[in-house]
Design a protein around this motif. Sequence first.
Motif, PDB file in Angstrom:
ATOM      1  N   TYR A  49       1.091  -1.088  -0.310  1.00 55.86           N
ATOM      2  CA  TYR A  49       0.086   0.371   0.009  1.00 55.86           C
ATOM      3  C   TYR A  49       0.519   1.225   0.180  1.00 55.86           C
ATOM      4  CZ  TYR A  49      -4.151  -2.603   1.174  1.00 55.86           C
ATOM      5  OH  TYR A  49      -5.144  -3.652   0.838  1.00 55.86           O
ATOM      6  N   LEU A  50       1.692   1.476   0.278  1.00 55.76           N
ATOM      7  CA  LEU A  50       2.428   2.475   0.442  1.00 55.76           C
ATOM      8  C   LEU A  50       3.627   2.719  -0.227  1.00 55.76           C
ATOM      9  CD1 LEU A  50       4.179   1.706   4.108  1.00 55.76           C
ATOM     10  CD2 LEU A  50       2.668   3.525   3.737  1.00 55.76           C
ATOM     11  N   VAL A  51       3.733   1.122  -1.159  1.00 52.96           N
ATOM     12  CA  VAL A  51       4.407   1.587  -2.579  1.00 52.96           C
ATOM     13  C   VAL A  51       3.250   2.715  -3.210  1.00 52.96           C
ATOM     14  CG1 VAL A  51       5.553   0.534  -4.279  1.00 52.96           C
ATOM     15  CG2 VAL A  51       5.976  -0.070  -2.267  1.00 52.96           C
ATOM     16  N   SER A  52       2.114   1.817  -3.771  1.00 56.35           N
ATOM     17  CA  SER A  52       1.125   2.530  -4.145  1.00 56.35           C
ATOM     18  C   SER A  52       1.076   3.621  -3.712  1.00 56.35           C
ATOM     19  CB  SER A  52       0.215   2.028  -4.228  1.00 56.35           C
ATOM     20  OG  SER A  52       0.457   0.641  -5.165  1.00 56.35           O
ATOM     21  N   PHE A  53       1.309   4.547  -3.033  1.00 52.75           N
ATOM     22  CA  PHE A  53       0.984   5.239  -1.975  1.00 52.75           C
ATOM     23  C   PHE A  53       2.262   6.724  -2.313  1.00 52.75           C
ATOM     24  CE2 PHE A  53      -2.283   3.938   1.590  1.00 52.75           C
ATOM     25  CZ  PHE A  53      -3.211   3.837   0.563  1.00 52.75           C
ATOM     26  N   SER A  54       3.171   5.696  -2.499  1.00 52.29           N
ATOM     27  CA  SER A  54       4.003   6.822  -2.429  1.00 52.29           C
ATOM     28  C   SER A  54       3.962   7.138  -4.107  1.00 52.29           C
ATOM     29  CB  SER A  54       5.464   6.413  -2.672  1.00 52.29           C
ATOM     30  OG  SER A  54       5.491   5.837  -0.704  1.00 52.29           O
ATOM     31  N   LYS A  55       3.582   6.567  -5.011  1.00 48.13           N
ATOM     32  CA  LYS A  55       3.922   6.747  -6.524  1.00 48.13           C
ATOM     33  C   LYS A  55       2.792   7.276  -7.012  1.00 48.13           C
ATOM     34  CE  LYS A  55       4.866   1.892  -8.477  1.00 48.13           C
ATOM     35  NZ  LYS A  55       4.280   1.166  -9.271  1.00 48.13           N
ATOM     36  N   LEU A  56       1.668   7.558  -5.790  1.00 55.01           N
ATOM     37  CA  LEU A  56      -0.101   8.821  -6.169  1.00 55.01           C
ATOM     38  C   LEU A  56       1.410  10.105  -5.684  1.00 55.01           C
ATOM     39  CD1 LEU A  56      -2.840   6.922  -5.672  1.00 55.01           C
ATOM     40  CD2 LEU A  56      -1.975   7.898  -7.994  1.00 55.01           C
ATOM     41  N   GLY A  57       1.865  10.195  -5.234  1.00 51.80           N
ATOM     42  CA  GLY A  57       3.103  11.183  -4.132  1.00 51.80           C
ATOM     43  C   GLY A  57       2.393  11.622  -2.651  1.00 51.80           C
ATOM     44  N   TYR A  67       8.396   7.222   7.434  1.00 50.91           N
ATOM     45  CA  TYR A  67       7.469   6.826   6.131  1.00 50.91           C
ATOM     46  C   TYR A  67       6.683   8.553   6.812  1.00 50.91           C
ATOM     47  CZ  TYR A  67       8.064   3.015   3.730  1.00 50.91           C
ATOM     48  OH  TYR A  67       8.136   1.504   2.836  1.00 50.91           O
ATOM     49  N   ALA A  68       6.524   9.441   5.713  1.00 50.29           N
ATOM     50  CA  ALA A  68       5.756  10.586   5.989  1.00 50.29           C
ATOM     51  C   ALA A  68       4.423  11.065   4.853  1.00 50.29           C
ATOM     52  CB  ALA A  68       6.593  11.943   6.194  1.00 50.29           C
ATOM     53  N   LEU A  69       4.122  12.269   5.029  1.00 51.76           N
ATOM     54  CA  LEU A  69       2.657  12.089   4.527  1.00 51.76           C
ATOM     55  C   LEU A  69       3.898  13.317   3.393  1.00 51.76           C
ATOM     56  CD1 LEU A  69      -0.154  13.219   6.399  1.00 51.76           C
ATOM     57  CD2 LEU A  69      -0.539  11.401   4.609  1.00 51.76           C
ATOM     58  N   GLY A  70       3.126  12.756   1.777  1.00 53.57           N
ATOM     59  CA  GLY A  70       3.621  12.943   0.878  1.00 53.57           C
ATOM     60  C   GLY A  70       3.480  14.531  -0.153  1.00 53.57           C
ATOM     61  N   PRO A  71       3.998  15.407  -1.025  1.00 48.65           N
ATOM     62  CA  PRO A  71       2.533  16.307  -1.071  1.00 48.65           C
ATOM     63  C   PRO A  71       2.001  16.283  -2.415  1.00 48.65           C
ATOM     64  CG  PRO A  71       4.734  15.813  -3.146  1.00 48.65           C
ATOM     65  CD  PRO A  71       4.464  14.688  -1.444  1.00 48.65           C
ATOM     66  N   ALA A  72       1.373  15.232  -2.689  1.00 48.40           N
ATOM     67  CA  ALA A  72       0.276  14.804  -2.636  1.00 48.40           C
ATOM     68  C   ALA A  72      -1.279  14.846  -1.362  1.00 48.40           C
ATOM     69  CB  ALA A  72      -0.735  14.186  -3.120  1.00 48.40           C
ATOM     70  N   ALA A  73      -0.483  14.799  -0.214  1.00 46.77           N
ATOM     71  CA  ALA A  73      -1.782  14.716   0.842  1.00 46.77           C
ATOM     72  C   ALA A  73      -1.643  15.781   1.033  1.00 46.77           C
ATOM     73  CB  ALA A  73      -1.167  13.320   1.862  1.00 46.77           C
ATOM     74  N   LEU A  74      -0.667  17.063   1.159  1.00 50.85           N
ATOM     75  CA  LEU A  74      -0.685  18.382   1.744  1.00 50.85           C
ATOM     76  C   LEU A  74      -1.365  18.784   0.840  1.00 50.85           C
ATOM     77  CD1 LEU A  74       0.325  20.689   3.332  1.00 50.85           C
ATOM     78  CD2 LEU A  74       2.711  20.873   1.621  1.00 50.85           C
ATOM     79  N   LEU A  76      -4.116  17.701  -0.986  1.00 52.46           N
ATOM     80  CA  LEU A  76      -5.634  17.653  -0.685  1.00 52.46           C
ATOM     81  C   LEU A  76      -5.524  18.294  -0.220  1.00 52.46           C
ATOM     82  CD1 LEU A  76      -5.400  13.601  -1.388  1.00 52.46           C
ATOM     83  CD2 LEU A  76      -6.682  14.861  -2.550  1.00 52.46           C
ATOM     84  N   GLY A  77      -5.016  18.413   1.164  1.00 54.06           N
ATOM     85  CA  GLY A  77      -5.581  18.591   3.032  1.00 54.06           C
ATOM     86  C   GLY A  77      -5.398  20.409   2.278  1.00 54.06           C
ATOM     87  N   LEU A  78      -4.788  21.184   1.512  1.00 60.00           N
ATOM     88  CA  LEU A  78      -5.518  22.913   1.440  1.00 60.00           C
ATOM     89  C   LEU A  78      -6.056  22.825   0.058  1.00 60.00           C
ATOM     90  CD1 LEU A  78      -0.902  23.188   0.658  1.00 60.00           C
ATOM     91  CD2 LEU A  78      -2.638  24.442   2.555  1.00 60.00           C
ATOM     92  N   SER A  79      -7.040  21.771  -0.418  1.00 59.92           N
ATOM     93  CA  SER A  79      -7.856  21.902  -1.035  1.00 59.92           C
ATOM     94  C   SER A  79      -8.973  21.946  -0.422  1.00 59.92           C
ATOM     95  CB  SER A  79      -7.662  20.978  -2.548  1.00 59.92           C
ATOM     96  OG  SER A  79      -6.675  21.038  -3.330  1.00 59.92           O
TER      97      SER A  79
END
Length: 270
Positions: A49-57, A67-74, A76-79
């Motif tokens: 799951y973490l590998v897939s989430f990493s590919k999505l950012g 492991y940490a939350l990536g730029p895509a998670a940021l 999403l949060g800002l949006s």
Amino acid sequence: MQEPREQRAVQSIEVGGRLLLALSHHPGPMALKDLAAQADLPAARAHPYLVSFSKLGLVEQQADGLYALGPAALQLGLSCLHQLDPMKVAVPVAERLAASTDQSVIIALWGNMGPTVVRMIEARQPLHVNMRAGTVMSVLGTATGRAFAAALPRKILEEALAGPMGRFSAVDPSMRFSAADQAGAESLDAELRSAQEEMQAHGVTRALGRPIPSVNAFSAAAFDHEGRVALVFTVLGHADHFDASWDSAMAVAVREAASEVSRRLGFAMV
């Protein structure tokens, strides 16, 4: 009556989502074994799951392997934050609060003239009070105003209340004072401490028969993701049908309503 059918869900998304939620609730990056444990998953199952989430950012693995939350998670949060409308979040909560307590409920914002009613939801037995959208409340003479006073920076309150031409001079004449007026400053200190102590001890402020005789009220503030006061909920009713004790169901209900809105606005509850 036929019960609604449960909607079909994708179990793998729910499982993977537990990893993202675990990361979001942790103050820093996490090792695989700790992250998997928080998500109640074996490490070997969590890793794909973490590998897939990493590919999505959505997740990123740092040089130290954590492991940490990536730029895509940021993003999403800002949006999500940008799309939030505090009133859109608050109104359904206020309506449920009015229905559950059978009391009138006010939503107030801090406006140019101070605590301003923007929505009033009447109980089944409406109160005969001169209050509607646009009404400006006393800063320290009402539960609503005291909830703002307990949470706003002192400088904002001082600037608003200072001097005979202060912005609240017309609506709160008892709180006029100048910077050189020691007695006035001490009076303000005492009032602010009282409101802050009420909020810290009980999570609400209270008014008993003021400013409207025989009408009691509890108020609680909701906060946004930056910890700023977004709005204040007030539940009010006739003293004959309003339990004004600090541990009453009324006090708990308004406090929980404000907490729900704070959570939905991204405020980090301690």
